[in-house]
Design a protein around this motif. Structure first.
Motif, PDB file in Angstrom:
ATOM      1  N   LYS A  67       0.825  -1.210   0.000  1.00 62.97           N
ATOM      2  CA  LYS A  67       0.000   0.000   0.000  1.00 62.97           C
ATOM      3  C   LYS A  67       0.857   1.256   0.000  1.00 62.97           C
ATOM      4  O   LYS A  67       0.555   2.230  -0.702  1.00 62.97           O
ATOM      5  CB  LYS A  67      -0.949   0.008   1.190  1.00 62.97           C
ATOM      6  CG  LYS A  67      -1.961   1.163   1.146  1.00 62.97           C
ATOM      7  CD  LYS A  67      -3.049   1.011   2.182  1.00 62.97           C
ATOM      8  CE  LYS A  67      -4.105   2.106   2.011  1.00 62.97           C
ATOM      9  NZ  LYS A  67      -5.222   1.957   2.983  1.00 62.97           N
ATOM     10  N   ILE A 101       2.199   1.991  -3.424  1.00 64.99           N
ATOM     11  CA  ILE A 101       1.152   2.559  -4.276  1.00 64.99           C
ATOM     12  C   ILE A 101       0.863   4.001  -3.877  1.00 64.99           C
ATOM     13  O   ILE A 101       0.621   4.870  -4.739  1.00 64.99           O
ATOM     14  CB  ILE A 101      -0.113   1.680  -4.216  1.00 64.99           C
ATOM     15  CG1 ILE A 101       0.197   0.287  -4.779  1.00 64.99           C
ATOM     16  CG2 ILE A 101      -1.258   2.316  -5.004  1.00 64.99           C
ATOM     17  CD1 ILE A 101      -0.888  -0.731  -4.557  1.00 64.99           C
ATOM     18  N   GLU A 102       0.916   4.282  -2.592  1.00 67.11           N
ATOM     19  CA  GLU A 102       0.714   5.653  -2.118  1.00 67.11           C
ATOM     20  C   GLU A 102       1.780   6.601  -2.671  1.00 67.11           C
ATOM     21  O   GLU A 102       1.506   7.786  -2.911  1.00 67.11           O
ATOM     22  CB  GLU A 102       0.728   5.692  -0.581  1.00 67.11           C
ATOM     23  CG  GLU A 102      -0.533   5.129   0.050  1.00 67.11           C
ATOM     24  CD  GLU A 102      -0.437   4.977   1.555  1.00 67.11           C
ATOM     25  OE1 GLU A 102      -1.483   4.827   2.204  1.00 67.11           O
ATOM     26  OE2 GLU A 102       0.699   4.991   2.096  1.00 67.11           O
ATOM     27  N   ALA A 122       0.474   7.766  -5.923  1.00 67.48           N
ATOM     28  CA  ALA A 122      -0.626   8.726  -5.747  1.00 67.48           C
ATOM     29  C   ALA A 122      -0.099  10.105  -5.375  1.00 67.48           C
ATOM     30  O   ALA A 122      -0.643  11.131  -5.795  1.00 67.48           O
ATOM     31  CB  ALA A 122      -1.593   8.220  -4.683  1.00 67.48           C
ATOM     32  N   ILE A 179      -6.818   4.934  -3.942  1.00 67.81           N
ATOM     33  CA  ILE A 179      -5.827   3.882  -3.700  1.00 67.81           C
ATOM     34  C   ILE A 179      -6.512   2.541  -3.448  1.00 67.81           C
ATOM     35  O   ILE A 179      -6.127   1.512  -4.008  1.00 67.81           O
ATOM     36  CB  ILE A 179      -4.911   4.265  -2.524  1.00 67.81           C
ATOM     37  CG1 ILE A 179      -4.038   5.466  -2.905  1.00 67.81           C
ATOM     38  CG2 ILE A 179      -4.029   3.082  -2.110  1.00 67.81           C
ATOM     39  CD1 ILE A 179      -3.256   6.047  -1.758  1.00 67.81           C
ATOM     40  N   ARG A 198       0.911   1.210  -8.849  1.00 66.44           N
ATOM     41  CA  ARG A 198       1.605   2.456  -8.506  1.00 66.44           C
ATOM     42  C   ARG A 198       1.556   3.448  -9.668  1.00 66.44           C
ATOM     43  O   ARG A 198       1.429   4.664  -9.454  1.00 66.44           O
ATOM     44  CB  ARG A 198       3.061   2.144  -8.147  1.00 66.44           C
ATOM     45  CG  ARG A 198       3.884   3.338  -7.699  1.00 66.44           C
ATOM     46  CD  ARG A 198       5.315   2.935  -7.424  1.00 66.44           C
ATOM     47  NE  ARG A 198       5.923   2.308  -8.589  1.00 66.44           N
ATOM     48  CZ  ARG A 198       7.110   1.693  -8.576  1.00 66.44           C
ATOM     49  NH1 ARG A 198       7.784   1.606  -7.448  1.00 66.44           N
ATOM     50  NH2 ARG A 198       7.601   1.155  -9.666  1.00 66.44           N
ATOM     51  N   VAL A 225      -2.461   4.463 -10.334  1.00 65.83           N
ATOM     52  CA  VAL A 225      -3.094   5.313  -9.323  1.00 65.83           C
ATOM     53  C   VAL A 225      -2.805   6.801  -9.561  1.00 65.83           C
ATOM     54  O   VAL A 225      -3.564   7.676  -9.121  1.00 65.83           O
ATOM     55  CB  VAL A 225      -2.653   4.880  -7.898  1.00 65.83           C
ATOM     56  CG1 VAL A 225      -1.248   5.404  -7.573  1.00 65.83           C
ATOM     57  CG2 VAL A 225      -3.665   5.340  -6.856  1.00 65.83           C
TER      58      VAL A 225
END
Length: 233
Positions: A102, A105-106, A109, A118, A150, A153
């Motif tokens: 996570k 991936i953040e 973003a 997300i 990633r 997003v």
């Protein structure tokens, strides 16, 4: 309008030796399409990706993203262009090993002014139950899914994929390609896939065949296949 290349060339110089990697490329990447760039190693396809995405600069010619003249941008301008409009997926996953799924991936973003949800993207790529795991705890296919999430997003207008299945087995490669297909369906992201695998060409709206730095053929897939319909040789 998408990305437009006009008479784009790329020459690399090593001492007094010049190598022409791209020769007078004319190309328009249409908004919302899946474009496949197909060719053997050394054909110029990765150089084309690097140039049209602003990772490298052309030696000659013009490039536009809508009304933005990419070929006139300095390095700071190119960085801003890539950050605002583009996403990248490479054969190497380039994940941060000390961050969870996570958190990786953040990071994507955080690079966007208008990111997607997300949690929605994690669900779309089937990673919700892996959110707290670290890259070292994932398979190669799962790590590639994190890399795709990633990039997606960010909500990029164009997603460039350089041999995204090159290091994967056939089953995992199909899963990754189905994921890219899903992202195009859900978010209408323009997707450019660089590959040497002719089977992958069947999933494209259009296919470009390259060799020796030249586009030899451009054609539309009148019988475009879903990834699940492709018979892998």
């Amino acid at each position: 309008m998408g990305i437009v290349l006009r008479q784009v060339s790329k020459v690399y110089k090593t001492g007094e030796v010049e190598t022409s990697a791209l020769k007078d490329i004319d190309l328009t990447i249409k908004e919302g399409e899946v474009l496949i760039v197909l060719g053997p190693s050394g054909s110029g396809k990765s150089t084309l990706l690097n140039v049209m995405s602003g990772l490298d600069t052309p030696s000659a010619g013009e490039m536009y993203y809508n009304d933005l003249a990419i070929h006139k941008l300095d390095q700071r301008g190119l960085t801003k262009f890539r950050r605002k409009y583009l996403g990248f997926i490479f054969q190497q996953y380039n994940l941060l090993q000390n961050l969870s799924v996570k958190e990786n991936i953040e990071m994507g973003a955080a690079l966007s002014d208008h990111p997607l949800s997300i949690d929605e993207v994690m669900d779309a790529v089937g990673l919700t139950d892996k959110a707290k795991k670290y890259p070292s705890q994932l398979s190669g296919g799962e790590q590639q899914r994190v890399a795709i999430a990633r990039s997606v997003v960010k909500n990029p207008a164009v997603l460039f994929c350089d041999e995204p299945t090159g290091a994967l087995d056939e089953k995992t490669a199909c899963q990754v390609l189905e994921l890219l297909e899903k992202m195009n369906d859900l978010y209408h992201t323009t997707i450019v896939i660089i590959t040497h695998n002719p089977s992958i060409a069947l999933m494209g709206d259009r296919v470009i065949k390259m060799n020796s730095g030249i586009i030899h053929t451009v054609y539309e897939n009148v019988d475009k296949k879903r990834v699940g319909e492709i018979k892998w040789g």
